[in-house]
Design a protein around this motif. Sequence first.
Motif, PDB file in Angstrom:
ATOM      1  N   LEU A  47      26.747  29.397  32.351  1.00 60.37           N
ATOM      2  CA  LEU A  47      28.005  29.845  33.563  1.00 60.37           C
ATOM      3  C   LEU A  47      29.255  29.310  32.878  1.00 60.37           C
ATOM      4  O   LEU A  47      30.338  29.910  33.123  1.00 60.37           O
ATOM      5  CB  LEU A  47      27.733  29.054  34.955  1.00 60.37           C
ATOM      6  N   PHE A  48      29.113  28.212  32.119  1.00 61.85           N
ATOM      7  CA  PHE A  48      30.662  27.812  31.258  1.00 61.85           C
ATOM      8  C   PHE A  48      30.855  28.786  30.539  1.00 61.85           C
ATOM      9  O   PHE A  48      32.111  29.184  30.456  1.00 61.85           O
ATOM     10  CB  PHE A  48      30.314  26.489  30.624  1.00 61.85           C
ATOM     11  N   ASP A  94      30.773  42.142  37.502  1.00 60.57           N
ATOM     12  CA  ASP A  94      30.742  40.460  37.477  1.00 60.57           C
ATOM     13  C   ASP A  94      30.021  39.943  38.308  1.00 60.57           C
ATOM     14  O   ASP A  94      29.389  38.862  38.111  1.00 60.57           O
ATOM     15  CB  ASP A  94      32.602  40.087  38.108  1.00 60.57           C
ATOM     16  N   ALA A 130      34.414  22.212  35.828  1.00 59.66           N
ATOM     17  CA  ALA A 130      35.204  23.185  36.222  1.00 59.66           C
ATOM     18  C   ALA A 130      36.512  22.677  36.040  1.00 59.66           C
ATOM     19  O   ALA A 130      37.514  23.540  35.616  1.00 59.66           O
ATOM     20  CB  ALA A 130      34.692  23.958  37.394  1.00 59.66           C
ATOM     21  N   GLN A 166      35.604  35.949  40.257  1.00 64.47           N
ATOM     22  CA  GLN A 166      34.599  35.496  39.292  1.00 64.47           C
ATOM     23  C   GLN A 166      34.540  34.091  38.919  1.00 64.47           C
ATOM     24  O   GLN A 166      33.629  33.143  39.130  1.00 64.47           O
ATOM     25  CB  GLN A 166      35.126  36.136  38.004  1.00 64.47           C
ATOM     26  N   ILE A 167      35.730  33.494  38.888  1.00 70.54           N
ATOM     27  CA  ILE A 167      36.122  32.008  38.964  1.00 70.54           C
ATOM     28  C   ILE A 167      35.280  31.301  40.222  1.00 70.54           C
ATOM     29  O   ILE A 167      34.532  30.445  39.857  1.00 70.54           O
ATOM     30  CB  ILE A 167      37.444  31.561  38.682  1.00 70.54           C
ATOM     31  N   LEU A 200      32.545  31.433  32.747  1.00 74.38           N
ATOM     32  CA  LEU A 200      34.035  31.001  33.054  1.00 74.38           C
ATOM     33  C   LEU A 200      35.027  31.078  32.018  1.00 74.38           C
ATOM     34  O   LEU A 200      36.153  31.138  32.512  1.00 74.38           O
ATOM     35  CB  LEU A 200      33.736  29.470  33.651  1.00 74.38           C
ATOM     36  N   GLY A 246      31.764  31.415  40.089  1.00 70.95           N
ATOM     37  CA  GLY A 246      31.225  30.630  39.258  1.00 70.95           C
ATOM     38  C   GLY A 246      30.935  29.013  39.457  1.00 70.95           C
ATOM     39  O   GLY A 246      30.089  28.299  39.278  1.00 70.95           O
ATOM     40  N   ILE A 247      32.135  28.728  40.192  1.00 70.19           N
ATOM     41  CA  ILE A 247      32.116  27.437  40.380  1.00 70.19           C
ATOM     42  C   ILE A 247      31.099  26.950  41.652  1.00 70.19           C
ATOM     43  O   ILE A 247      30.582  25.823  41.676  1.00 70.19           O
ATOM     44  CB  ILE A 247      33.695  26.762  40.841  1.00 70.19           C
TER      45      ILE A 247
END
Length: 1535
Positions: free
Chosen positions: A576-577, A306, A459, A439-440, A580, A443-444
Amino acid sequence: MALSFCGNKSNAYSVTKGVLNNPCFVDALNLVPHVFLLFITFPILFIGWGSQSSKVQIHHNTWLHFPGHNMRWILTFLLLLVHVCEFSEGIVCNMVMGTNHLHLFMPAFMGFVAATTSVIYYHNIETSNFPKLLLVLFIYWVLAFITKSIKLWKFAEDKDASQYLRLYITALLVILYGLLMAVEINVIRVRKYVFFANPQKVKPPEDLQDLGVRFLQPFVNLLSKATYWWMNPLIVGAHKRPIELKKIGKLPIAMRALTNYLRLKDAYEDQRTPEDPDRSPSIWRSMYRAFGRPILLSSTFRYLADLLGFAGPLCISGIVEQLNCEKDPVGNNTMVSNYHMSYRELLENSSILAVLLFLALILQRTFLQASYYVTIETGINMRGALLAMIYNKILRLSTSNMSMGEMTLGQINNLVAIETNQLMWFLFLCPNLWAMPVQIVMGIILLRHFMGPSALVGASVIVLLAPVQYLIATKLADTQKITLEHSTDRVKKTTEILKGIKLLKLYAWENIFCDSVEETRGKELTSLRTFAFYTSMSIFMNAAIPIAAVLATFVTYHILNEKGPSPSQAFAALSLFHILVTPLFLLSTVVRFAVKALVSVQKLGEFLQSDEIGDDSWRNGDISVSFEAGKKPMGMTKAINRKQPMRYQMDNYEQPTRRQMRPSETEDVAVKVTGGSFTWGNNLLTLSDINIRIPTGQLTMIVGQVGCGKSSLLLAMLGEMQAIEGGVYWSNKNRNSVAYAAQKSWLLNATVEENITFGSPFNKQRYKAVIDACSLQPDIDLLPFGDQTEIGERGINLSGGQRQRICVARALYQNTNIVFLDDPFSALDIHLSDHLMQEGILKFLQDDKRTVVLVTHKLQYLIHADWIIAMKDGTVLREGTLKDIQTHDVELYDHWKTLMNRQDQELEKDIQQDSQTTLERKTLRRAFYSREAKNQIDDEDEEEEAEEEDDDNFSTTTNRRSKIPWKVCWCYLSSGGFFMVFLMIFSKLLKHSVIVAIDYWLANWTSKISNSSGTDILLVFIILCAAGITLCLITSLTVEFLGLSAATNLHHNLLNKIIHAPIRFFDITPLGQILNRFSADTNIIDQHIPSTLESLTRSTLLCLSGIGVIASITPIFLVALVPLAVAFYFIQKYFRVASKDLQDLDDSTQLPLLCHFSETAEGLTTIRAFRHEARFKQRMLELTDTNNTAYLFLSAANRWLEVRTDYLGAVIVLAAAAASIWSFHYGLHPGGLVGLGLTYALTVTNYLNWVVRNLADLEVQMAAVKKVNSFLSTESENYEGSMDASQVPENWPQDGEIKIQGLCVRYDPMLKPVLKHVNAYIKPGQKVGICGRTGSGKSSLSLAFFNMVDVFEGKIIIDGIDICKLPLQTLRSRLSIILQDPVLFSGSIRFNLDPEKMCTDDRLWEALEIAQLKNMVKALPGGLDAVVTEGGENFSVGQRQLFCLARAFVRKSSIFIMDEATASIDMATENILQKVVMTAFADRTVVTIAHRVSSILDAEQVLVFSSGILVESDSGPNLLAQEESLFSVLVRTHK
């Protein structure tokens, strides 16, 4: 520019300041170890192993791992990576400097080659177990370490060195060489192969000594483990010949169910402390203790993957940013003499970033697949352990649990099939639970870094929509449950129709029943519609969320900053989106599985805590029965005269006809029960105050009324009941030597022979004697493969009597001291009972001096008993010899005599009629006779196919296996309707075009190419996003509803085809095969194909649009694409074939495992009585391992594919990046489009393996469509006829006159005629009998009246109309028939008598009165609307036959046919039938096809058939008068 090692300057080679102070010489020194290694190892590698491998294949039984194996591989990989950095740095510095300096990159290149060689060399030493050669590597590491240390030391002296990248690279190399040296020293320390007097000998692992082990993942080297290289031979070989069970071999010991079961059991039992022995252990904790470590390892891999996943967006952002502001590293292109690169410059070089991106992708994918593999292997191991645990528990379950309904078979099957799988799947998804939140969050954070506060808006869109997805997922699960209920209902109705298809056709009721199935199908389709809607919502959410998030983010960004983001920000955010969305989409699934797993563990816990059977003193664990014990020579004994009725023999019972007892035997008691009270566990005493003894070597009989506890007494002696007081005592040698035949016969899914020998050694003479004693030979002769035919649940269905005799044969065959027989005569007719008693019990068992305990209702056998136990209401009424009872209990003795009188009358009646056994055999023969013809046709087809395959050369067979079934796919799509297909294709293409347009617009906007104002650009962007979201919704709905409409049409056509097929089709097609089309295949078409099709089209279009975008931005990319496409083609081609085979193996090995569980649960008492628990456990472990092997290979094959497609994807990204950088340098494109190309290259990486996986799945699923299609080509009966229904008079046939003229009939144009040139005339109202031996064509004539068979010559004229011209519906609805087997359908009595709803209640009551059923039906709750269960099981056979008579009477037809209608009923019912025929049908023409000739002696006309020819025709009495007539012969021989 000339090449030179130290450059072209004059002082380049000067050593005035000392040799070591000239960096060029230090670099040259660094070359020495590499050259040394290559110089020594190449000859060994090429000469030694090169020649060896050509002569003899090193088999994997010599493989082993030296200490530090994995460490060495990891360090070597890192070493290679650092060498790549060193080489790149050298090249960049060299380009900046004025002249060529080979010393900057040459040592790095040689180091790379040497490191690669070292690992190849090491691998070869390891596989041939020859450690002495490792000394070379040891010397190499020492030399490399020393030379690099000198270089580092010289660098460190330079005061500016801390800024240079080269310093850090050298330091890393020193550390790595040092560590590798340490690994080498450790091998010497452990293996002592050099410098020590006695080297340690090490054998390869035990598994590799066993050549049957083919699953090599644990034993191969790290590289092969990571890339599944060892799977190549299997996957490529699948092309040449299909993968079979032999080919995948056994599992390594560590993965076998037994190993894992012991691990889990220890973890489970350890929780019971001495202080608290009754504490129920936690299954979660046991699972964690047994399988926690691999899950932690998998989670580590997952975290690494990840984190590496975020390298994509970061590198894209870096590359785009660099390209937009790329200047020369040193101003104005001046050349410098000595240039050192700093580490910041390294990360600002777009080419190096592209290589880093490639390496990150490779590593990320390797870690991800490793994580998947470890969880799947652990999940499979855990399932194996749980299955073994459940099985062990089943073998110890108390019998009352099963009989009192606390534990049903269904519950046990659910535990095995559903709950263990739920837990396995939970384990597969387990690492996601803790990896996803990380991971979330990551990502944010990165989004916030790139896009500022506006990223949080995007997000939050994703996070807020996650609960909606969870809601949809739960709705889906609920809808699936409802659909399952409806489809079970539909399959039940279809089964009934197929079982009673003959009756439906004869009564012309096909359409009524067809409508009833269609009605249930309608309900099923309604819930399928809901299912389709929720599925498409789920797909829509997945596709639309990233668009919505991107829209929200960029609009907010524009509003806050009043300008668009830069290309590097925009495309980093875009990728990135994409990263996610996946965890959020998966989160709902994982949460759902976690909830299910909690429920499963609770159920498992309850099951493992349920009551177990009491531990008696003789139950000491797994004792495998010694079969040699108690073998005795066989002898012969005189038969007993059975001519006189029993009662006379019983009165003359003075002298025992059997051998005298020896005094020693009378004292010897085999089993004794003293003061015993037993219960089934509900605190109600079933048996009380039992004091009995079973004498050794004698025949003991237990008699008494139904339900007085005879069977319970046997089970109590076997330890199956709970003893409240008293006990059972066995003599020492006997308890482990018992054979038992239960009252309810229990068969294994195995051959007849395996059912009888039941694990004992095969002894031909003994086997034959047992088969003769049980009269099984005639039955075995009827079976298609004799005693090698599979019987049981999945095999051929035998009748009750046949099953019971096989169970008795099993008890006789075992070489045990004691035989318990629980009512072995219940399902047998008198002839067989006699034969079994004489040959089996009195001769075979007693000759062997075995102790026999026989429970029976046949009192006529009491005279053979040495000891009698009479029971009443759970207590022993009397015990002793028959003489004792005659003397001491005259009342009981007289009661027995009256009962025996009754049994004698039964016997006389029974002897007159054909025995039930003959009937059973006849049914069996019919089942096979009709199938033989089909088999011949099938065999011919198979032979033709085989010949074709032989003729074909190898390549065409290969092609046939790897071809995609396009034809079937087209057939499926066209069933869905052309409009839907068009809509699906059009909307899909449009959707993907719009998505590309959105991203393209974004690239232009961020690159500031367009001259329009910001608001215009924003507006277009919003419109495009809205269009994209709408199209996502439309496409997801069209695919699902296309699937639904295809499923609707396919099922509708299938049902109509099958129901209107000629009766011959049902004779030659096994019922199970037809049912499979309606159950399993329809389920696949309903629920699985649409989602696979959707996923396949989406991933294919995503990949194609991605490649299209990259190619349009940088056309040079197409050059790299050609070899990649070829590689991809071969990977998918090989994988699909292998995957299909492994999938089949997994499916085919799962069924025997589930069957073994259910048959064990059914036959618990028998298995425990025989003491065969150990053998059954062993079998279960074998079946579990076989299934696990197939599943492991399937998952390893999936990993094999994914690693390869992922690496291809990484190469695509590298090629796209290289092409973009190249075209940018030539000023062809702006940076924004480069970002777009790279973002698309990343999505291609994600979807490549899905294309292949879905393609393989679709191929397997399309087989269902193919099977359904094969039935759609069945010819239907010709329902039309040449006359119109309106031309037939309303009341035809009025008189019932029948003329048969030159009638020839056959079942199929391929077969011989069954009736030849029959001529007969039947007057109106005449009572006609038709008889003949079995197979003479009697029943075929009855079918000819209904035009059910092929009348190819002659005709039948009824009341002046040729029946072949009539529409079938009209003909069949005007005649009546009663069949040999009474058929009732589930529903109400009214529905069974009149499904067309044409008659009044009075008419129905009248029919019931005639059939003598009126009073019985009145007494039922609901009267005419009383329930009839499936097959009419809630009525006796006689009552069912009378219902059929009433049904025939309801239809007021002037012609009435009885096809052997009295064959399966008792005398009383038959008398009613005959009376009704004479009175109620007095004015109708009645044709009776007689099974028992006695029933047609008085017929006005008798037609006697022989081999399809009518040989005699006259009235019954006239024919009887002729001594020579065939009719008289038949009457005399009762045939």
